[in-house]
Design a protein around this motif. Sequence first.
Motif, PDB file in Angstrom:
ATOM      1  N   LYS A 191       5.145  -0.083  -8.109  1.00 28.15           N
ATOM      2  CA  LYS A 191       3.894   0.291  -7.432  1.00 28.15           C
ATOM      3  C   LYS A 191       3.283   1.501  -8.146  1.00 28.15           C
ATOM      4  CE  LYS A 191       0.820   0.054  -4.127  1.00 28.15           C
ATOM      5  NZ  LYS A 191      -0.222   0.784  -4.886  1.00 28.15           N
ATOM      6  N   ASN A 204       5.857  -6.189  -9.930  1.00 34.53           N
ATOM      7  CA  ASN A 204       5.573  -7.170 -10.960  1.00 34.53           C
ATOM      8  C   ASN A 204       6.175  -6.695 -12.291  1.00 34.53           C
ATOM      9  OD1 ASN A 204       3.547  -8.873  -9.394  1.00 34.53           O
ATOM     10  ND2 ASN A 204       2.600  -6.868  -9.266  1.00 34.53           N
ATOM     11  N   TRP A 234      -5.520 -10.615  -1.235  1.00 36.36           N
ATOM     12  CA  TRP A 234      -4.253 -10.103  -1.730  1.00 36.36           C
ATOM     13  C   TRP A 234      -3.177 -11.151  -1.526  1.00 36.36           C
ATOM     14  CZ3 TRP A 234      -7.040  -7.311   2.092  1.00 36.36           C
ATOM     15  CH2 TRP A 234      -7.770  -6.216   1.607  1.00 36.36           C
ATOM     16  N   ILE A 250       1.163 -11.743  -1.599  1.00 37.42           N
ATOM     17  CA  ILE A 250       2.552 -11.301  -1.708  1.00 37.42           C
ATOM     18  C   ILE A 250       3.378 -12.571  -1.718  1.00 37.42           C
ATOM     19  CG2 ILE A 250       4.424  -9.969  -0.689  1.00 37.42           C
ATOM     20  CD1 ILE A 250       2.327  -8.217   0.669  1.00 37.42           C
ATOM     21  N   ASP A 273       3.430 -11.419  -8.715  1.00 37.14           N
ATOM     22  CA  ASP A 273       3.993 -11.720  -7.405  1.00 37.14           C
ATOM     23  C   ASP A 273       3.286 -10.959  -6.287  1.00 37.14           C
ATOM     24  OD1 ASP A 273       6.347 -13.473  -8.039  1.00 37.14           O
ATOM     25  OD2 ASP A 273       6.870 -11.746  -9.270  1.00 37.14           O
ATOM     26  N   VAL A 274       2.816  -9.748  -6.588  1.00 40.46           N
ATOM     27  CA  VAL A 274       2.091  -8.924  -5.618  1.00 40.46           C
ATOM     28  C   VAL A 274       0.801  -8.489  -6.318  1.00 40.46           C
ATOM     29  CG1 VAL A 274       2.165  -6.919  -4.100  1.00 40.46           C
ATOM     30  CG2 VAL A 274       4.287  -8.107  -4.694  1.00 40.46           C
ATOM     31  N   TYR A 275      -0.351  -8.931  -5.806  1.00 40.82           N
ATOM     32  CA  TYR A 275      -1.576  -8.719  -6.576  1.00 40.82           C
ATOM     33  C   TYR A 275      -2.804  -8.864  -5.684  1.00 40.82           C
ATOM     34  CZ  TYR A 275      -1.418 -13.851  -6.577  1.00 40.82           C
ATOM     35  OH  TYR A 275      -1.346 -15.174  -6.193  1.00 40.82           O
ATOM     36  N   PHE A 309      -0.267  -5.196  -7.822  1.00 44.86           N
ATOM     37  CA  PHE A 309       0.331  -4.406  -6.740  1.00 44.86           C
ATOM     38  C   PHE A 309      -0.658  -3.408  -6.134  1.00 44.86           C
ATOM     39  CE2 PHE A 309       4.994  -4.058  -5.603  1.00 44.86           C
ATOM     40  CZ  PHE A 309       4.758  -3.618  -4.314  1.00 44.86           C
ATOM     41  N   LEU A 350       6.389  -8.427   2.020  1.00 42.15           N
ATOM     42  CA  LEU A 350       6.917  -7.699   0.868  1.00 42.15           C
ATOM     43  C   LEU A 350       8.429  -7.516   0.998  1.00 42.15           C
ATOM     44  CD1 LEU A 350       6.387  -6.289  -1.788  1.00 42.15           C
ATOM     45  CD2 LEU A 350       5.835  -4.199  -0.523  1.00 42.15           C
TER      46      LEU A 350
END
Length: 278
Positions: A62, A84, A181, A183, A230-232, A252, A265
Amino acid sequence: MRIGLITPEPGHPLLAETTALLTPEHEVEALDPVTLGDVPLPLPLPLPLPLPLPLADVYLLKSRTPHALGLARYLERRGAPVVNSAAATALCQDRTEMAGLALRAGLPFAATRTVGPLGAWAREARPPAPVVVKSRLSRRGDLVARADGGARLRELARDWPQEPVVVQEYAPNNGWDHKLWAIGDRVFSALRRSELSPGGRGPTHPLAPDELPAGWADLVRRVGSVFALDVYGVDIIDTGGGTPLIVDVNAFPGIRGQSGAPEALAALALSRAAAGRA
């Protein structure tokens, strides 16, 4: 499981709430990528790094600073899963590379030109229509502004003369950004008054999944696949009739105020940690 947070801000709401969900049964450890302890680290990072051992089962990246990316690359070389990845995170910082990858993949991404330092380009540019000028390097406090003509460009250039920029044609829209977003496979969304609208940026209003235009959630998941994220976050504008135009992709992001995001998450972290152990 041991989960590592690569961030100088472990108190960020998303991370703090995720940590609270995990700590009853798992260990969560924050790593400030600038210090890894009490002593500031230089760049390039000195190797080997003074990391707590054993390594965590997964690390959540992060932060997008050079220190954070260097730490993530080092952990990846040591065999630790990072979400990520450092490569995917770095790619999303470069708006030239971002646009090139998206357009090659057939995503509805805004056509983007790289023009170099703003000061030099603004002296010669005569845009025939409104354009959006953005810093090539995506970061906190970067340049994102609309210019309707040469006078506005020169005004921006006085404040950002050496800033490398990209230029996108301004796409007419209703003045609202769709903030989406992801996750893992979970997609969250909100509406926010665009910073490029006459009144400037406004508050963020959460959207329920069924309030999104048809196909947009799947489009967001496709972005994640193309960019190996994966997180974006994906910023989309509606150019009419529900036709999406992607204008930015972020690795992220904060994902503040989204019900279920900390739970998603936490589940993703545990899933990646278990896969890493296997």
